[in-house]
Structures are given as structure tokens and as C-alpha cells.
Design a protein around this motif. Structure first.
Motif, short mmCIF file in Angstrom:
data_model
loop_
_atom_site.label_atom_id
_atom_site.label_comp_id
_atom_site.label_asym_id
_atom_site.label_seq_id
_atom_site.Cartn_x
_atom_site.Cartn_y
_atom_site.Cartn_z
N MET A 178 0.83 -1.21 0.00
CA MET A 178 0.00 0.00 0.00
C MET A 178 0.87 1.26 0.00
N ARG A 179 1.95 1.23 0.75
CA ARG A 179 2.86 2.38 0.74
C ARG A 179 3.48 2.58 -0.64
N GLU A 180 3.86 1.48 -1.28
CA GLU A 180 4.43 1.59 -2.62
C GLU A 180 3.40 2.11 -3.61
N LEU A 181 2.15 1.64 -3.49
CA LEU A 181 1.10 2.12 -4.40
C LEU A 181 0.83 3.61 -4.19
N ARG A 182 0.82 4.05 -2.91
CA ARG A 182 0.62 5.48 -2.66
C ARG A 182 1.75 6.31 -3.25
N LYS A 183 2.97 5.81 -3.09
CA LYS A 183 4.10 6.53 -3.67
C LYS A 183 3.98 6.60 -5.19
N TYR A 184 3.59 5.46 -5.80
CA TYR A 184 3.43 5.45 -7.26
C TYR A 184 2.29 6.37 -7.71
N GLY A 185 1.17 6.35 -6.94
CA GLY A 185 0.05 7.24 -7.28
C GLY A 185 0.44 8.70 -7.19
N LYS A 186 1.19 9.06 -6.14
CA LYS A 186 1.65 10.44 -6.02
C LYS A 186 2.57 10.82 -7.17
N LYS A 187 3.42 9.88 -7.56
CA LYS A 187 4.34 10.15 -8.67
C LYS A 187 3.57 10.38 -9.97
N VAL A 188 2.59 9.51 -10.23
CA VAL A 188 1.78 9.67 -11.45
C VAL A 188 1.00 10.98 -11.43
N GLN A 189 0.42 11.30 -10.26
CA GLN A 189 -0.32 12.56 -10.14
C GLN A 189 0.59 13.76 -10.37
N HIS A 190 1.80 13.70 -9.86
CA HIS A 190 2.76 14.79 -10.07
C HIS A 190 3.11 14.92 -11.54
#
Length: 298
Positions: free
Chosen positions: A159-171
Motif C-alpha cells: 500500500m505504501r508503494e502504491l501510494r508513492k506510485y500514485g503520487k508520482k503519477v499525479q505529479h
């Protein structure tokens, strides 16, 4: 408590304090407080050891003892024997233990087969466990608890990795939008200054995205509702004085038909044709006539 007892206690306290003060100043010698260690005497009681060995020794057969004395198995080609200088080499020392156990097993199996003892366990062999069922249940619960905790930690890590990836994609999406916005504003500025003939982004429609598709569906739904309401209630607008004549409509005689007009409105003179056969409803007599009619009936 008597006066003699009180005086003796006071004297003993004074003597103790004086002794403590003298000991602190180093005036007292060791005396009886010196600890003396008795010399250690080593004995080689051979006769006593033999007696104890005779007590512990049991004249049992080899099948009950299963003891063997043999040399290690021969080393494989390419490996050296462990010497006195290699006793601190962990790998060579463990290899010597392995070869010793290997030779012992091979010799023990041969002796067991000579005595007629089976060395292979049958398929239906049942051996009672050394530990109780309650203990194994506790072990199983601990293992399950550990497994669940590991699964939870792995899930939290994912879940932490997915949140990091989601933030990266959003950025990245925000950066892309900002870049497109800057390019569009630059193109508009150049178009205003006359540096460009047309704006390319107005012609480049491209495939509709998800938001555009949703907007089109909503627009089609609204249009269908509007058509249904127009069909049911009309197109709206002002209803008052909608059929009122104007100067243009009064002067328009294109739809005038004299035959239809004569049929609807009677003769040309404008009067209505009398119909003797058809009689209308009788008129109600006046009040005075109604009173006369009542008096006659009486």
C-alpha cells in the motif's frame, strides 16, 4: 527500660562509631578480617574412578548400546584431510564430522542387517510425538500469528508503494497539464502579436477523453429530456396575446375562401338563416306571470 540498659547501649554505639572512624583513617590492621584461601589439592583417585565405572557399566548387548568405533570415511578426490593445524578451520572440521558420521552409519546398517533388524520404516508406521497436542497447538497458533503479521506487513508495504506510485503519477500529470497550459498561452500570445497565422490546438480535437465522453452522454440525455418536454408542453415562451392579430395578419387575405366563409357565417348579407323547424328552448316567464299562474292553480 532501666538506666543501666540505656547507658550500655549508648556505650556500644560510641564504640562502634570510634571503630568506624579508625577503620576509615587506616589505623586498624587486617586481623581476623583477612580472607585466606585454602590450597587446591588435585588427586588422581584411580581406584575410586574404577569403582564408579563399574557401578555405571551395564553388560548390555550391542543392539541396546549401538556404539561404534571407526575411522572417518575416505575423503572425496580434491579434498584434504584435516590436520592439527586445521582445527580452527570451521569448514574442514565440519567436513570431518560428516565423514565420521557417514562411516558410522554405513557400518551400523550392515551390523543391523546381520542381526535381522529392519532399517527402513514401513509406510504405515505410526510414531507417537514427543510433544503433547496442547504444546503443538500453541506452536501452530504462534506460526499462524506470525504468518498473519507477515501478511499484514507485506500488505502495508504494498500500500505504501502504491501510494508513492500514485503520487508520482499525479505529479507527472500535473506537470504535463502545466506544460500544455504554458504552451497554449505562448501560442495565444504569438497569435495576438501576429507571429502565428492560426492556433493549432483549436483544430486538434483528438480522441475524446473520459471527461469528454461523460459530458457528451450528459448532453445527449439533457437533449432527449428537452425534446420530450417540448413535445408535451410546447416550446415555452409567451402564451399571452399569442393569437392577437397584427396589421400584417389582418391585411393577409391569402387563406380567405368565400364559400367556407358563407357556409360558416350564413348569407352574403351577413344575417343568419332562420330555421323554422328548429326551435330553441322556451324562455322562462317573468315574475308577475309566475305569480298569476300560481294563483290560478290555487
Amino acid at each position: 527500660m532501666s538506666e543501666s540498659d540505656f547507658s550500655s547501649d549508648q556505650e556500644s554505639n560510641d564504640s562502634d562509631s570510634e571503630l568506624q572512624l579508625a577503620f576509615a583513617e587506616g589505623k586498624l590492621s587486617g586481623g581476623l578480617n583477612i580472607q585466606q584461601v585454602a590450597p587446591k589439592v588435585c588427586r588422581n583417585d584411580v581406584e575410586g574412578l574404577k569403582v564408579k565405572l563399574a557401578e555405571l557399566k551395564n553388560d548390555l548387548g550391542w543392539l541396546e548400546r549401538l556404539d561404534l568405533t571407526n575411522k572417518p570415511a575416505p575423503a572425496q578426490p580434491g579434498t584434504d584431510m584435516v590436520g592439527d593445524e586445521d582445527v580452527h578451520d570451521d569448514f574442514k572440521r565440519e567436513l570431518t564430522f560428516y565423514r565420521q558420521a557417514q562411516a558410522t552409519v554405513l557400518q551400523g546398517i550392515k551390523q543391523l542387517q546381520k542381526l535381522g533388524v529392519k532399517t527402513k520404516r514401513p509406510e504405515d508406521y505410526f510414531a507417537q510425538m514427543a510433544k503433547s497436542d496442547d504444546h503443538m497447538k500453541m506452536v501452530r497458533e504462534k506460526l499462524l500469528e506470525k504468518q498473519v503479521s507477515m501478511e499484514r506487513s507485506e500488505k502495508a508495504k504494498k500500500m505504501r508503494e502504491l501510494r508513492k506510485y500514485g503520487k508520482k503519477v499525479q505529479h507527472e500529470v500535473l506537470q504535463k497539464r502545466q506544460k500544455e497550459k504554458r504552451e497554449m498561452l505562448d501560442a495565444v500570445k504569438k497569435y495576438k502579436k501576429g507571429q502565428k497565422d492560426k492556433l493549432d490546438f483549436l483544430d486538434d480535437k483528438g480522441p475524446p477523453n473520459k471527461k469528454q465522453k461523460t459530458g457528451q452522454k450528459q448532453e445527449n440525455h439533457i437533449n432527449k429530456k428537452r425534446e420530450f418536454k417540448n413535445k408535451k408542453f410546447g416550446f415555452g415562451g409567451q402564451k399571452k396575446r399569442s393569437k392577437m392579430n397584427t396589421a400584417k395578419s389582418s391585411a393577409d387575405m391569402s387563406d380567405f375562401n368565400p364559400y367556407v366563409h358563407q357556409k360558416k357565417h350564413g348569407s352574403k348579407s351577413g344575417g343568419k338563416k332562420s330555421n323554422p323547424k328548429k326551435k330553441g328552448p322556451a324562455k322562462r316567464p317573468g315574475k308577475s306571470k309566475r305569480q298569476q299562474m300560481k294563483s290560478k292553480k290555487r
